[in-house]
Design an enzyme around this catalytic site. Structure first.
Site, PDB file in Angstrom:
ATOM      1  N   SER A  53       0.803  -1.216   0.000  1.00 10.98           N
ATOM      2  CA  SER A  53       0.000   0.000   0.000  1.00 10.98           C
ATOM      3  C   SER A  53       0.839   1.272   0.000  1.00 10.98           C
ATOM      4  O   SER A  53       2.005   1.277   0.420  1.00 10.98           O
ATOM      5  CB  SER A  53      -0.930   0.008   1.220  1.00 10.98           C
ATOM      6  OG  SER A  53      -1.850  -1.050   1.165  1.00 10.98           O
ATOM      7  N   GLN A  54       0.209   2.346  -0.445  1.00 11.48           N
ATOM      8  CA  GLN A  54       0.826   3.666  -0.468  1.00 11.48           C
ATOM      9  C   GLN A  54       1.268   4.045   0.948  1.00 11.48           C
ATOM     10  O   GLN A  54       0.485   3.964   1.897  1.00 11.48           O
ATOM     11  CB  GLN A  54      -0.194   4.677  -0.985  1.00 11.48           C
ATOM     12  CG  GLN A  54       0.308   6.093  -1.092  1.00 11.48           C
ATOM     13  CD  GLN A  54      -0.788   7.009  -1.625  1.00 11.48           C
ATOM     14  OE1 GLN A  54      -1.972   6.655  -1.633  1.00 11.48           O
ATOM     15  NE2 GLN A  54      -0.401   8.191  -2.054  1.00 11.48           N
TER      16      GLN A  54
END
Length: 208
Positions: A53-54
């Site tokens: 994930s970011q």
């Protein structure tokens, strides 16, 4: 659980998460082809249709979760193990993490990436009809890094009283605080819109 709303509490959470990020770099949890992008604030492919994930999103989720030293945490959708390692840093030295991942190959990767943490971290390969780790519940905190179609009641039931669940539901980050012994006694709030890969869970259906 600390009382919400205090500026000092928010600063403390922010500082602890910041320190965890400094202690646990993202690169080693990425495939070699993606490691040069480790500092980019974007989701990165880790194979099998899943992403790491970011970082900005991970940071926000960890701040919402507010995991503390000594907590027992369930990490659902651990991927290659980066969020698990961050959580382990936040709950050290006495806390423990149970990480579940439905893609067997990624679960094995996470085990290798996290083996240096010893028995403080347990990585399980998830089953499509089971969500979480009910046999090891209750948990102080539960983090879900995949988007659910609806709030999964099995995870709420795996929270201990005063526990907290952070999960994206239909594109909206959702924070669930269990405030009583009854799993129905919860406070639910939403915090912004996020995009995640779907939560791969096929809840068993009642027989017709």
């Amino acid at each position: 659980m600390s009382s919400p709303g205090s500026a000092n509490d928010a600063r403390d959470v922010h500082d602890r998460v910041h320190a965890a990020f400094a202690a646990v770099p993202r690169g080693p949890f990425l495939p070699r082809r993606e490691r040069r992008r480790a500092r980019e604030d974007r989701p990165l492919d880790i194979g099998y249709g899943q992403t790491n994930s970011q970082p900005r999103t991970v940071r926000s989720m960890l701040e919402l979760l507010d995991a503390r030293p000594g907590d027992q945490v369930l990490d659902v959708g651990c991927g290659s193990g980066w969020t698990t390692a961050l959580l382990a840093e936040l709950v050290a030295p006495e806390g423990n993490i149970v990480a579940v991942e439905i893609v067997p190959e990624l679960a094995e990767t996470a085990r290798r990436n996290l083996e240096h943490l010893g028995d403080r971290v347990c990585v399980r390969t998830a089953h499509p009809n089971e969500l979480g780790a009910a046999d090891l519940a209750p948990f102080t905190r539960i983090l879900v890094s995949a988007e659910a179609r609806a709030l999964p009641q099995p995870l709420v039931e795996q929270l201990e009283p005063a526990g907290r669940l952070v999960i994206p539901v239909r594109g909206v980050m959702t924070v669930v605080d269990r405030v009583g012994v009854d799993p129905a006694d919860v406070l639910v709030r939403t915090v912004g819109h996020y995009a995640f890969v779907p939560l791969l869970w096929d809840p068993p259906r009642d027989p017709a």
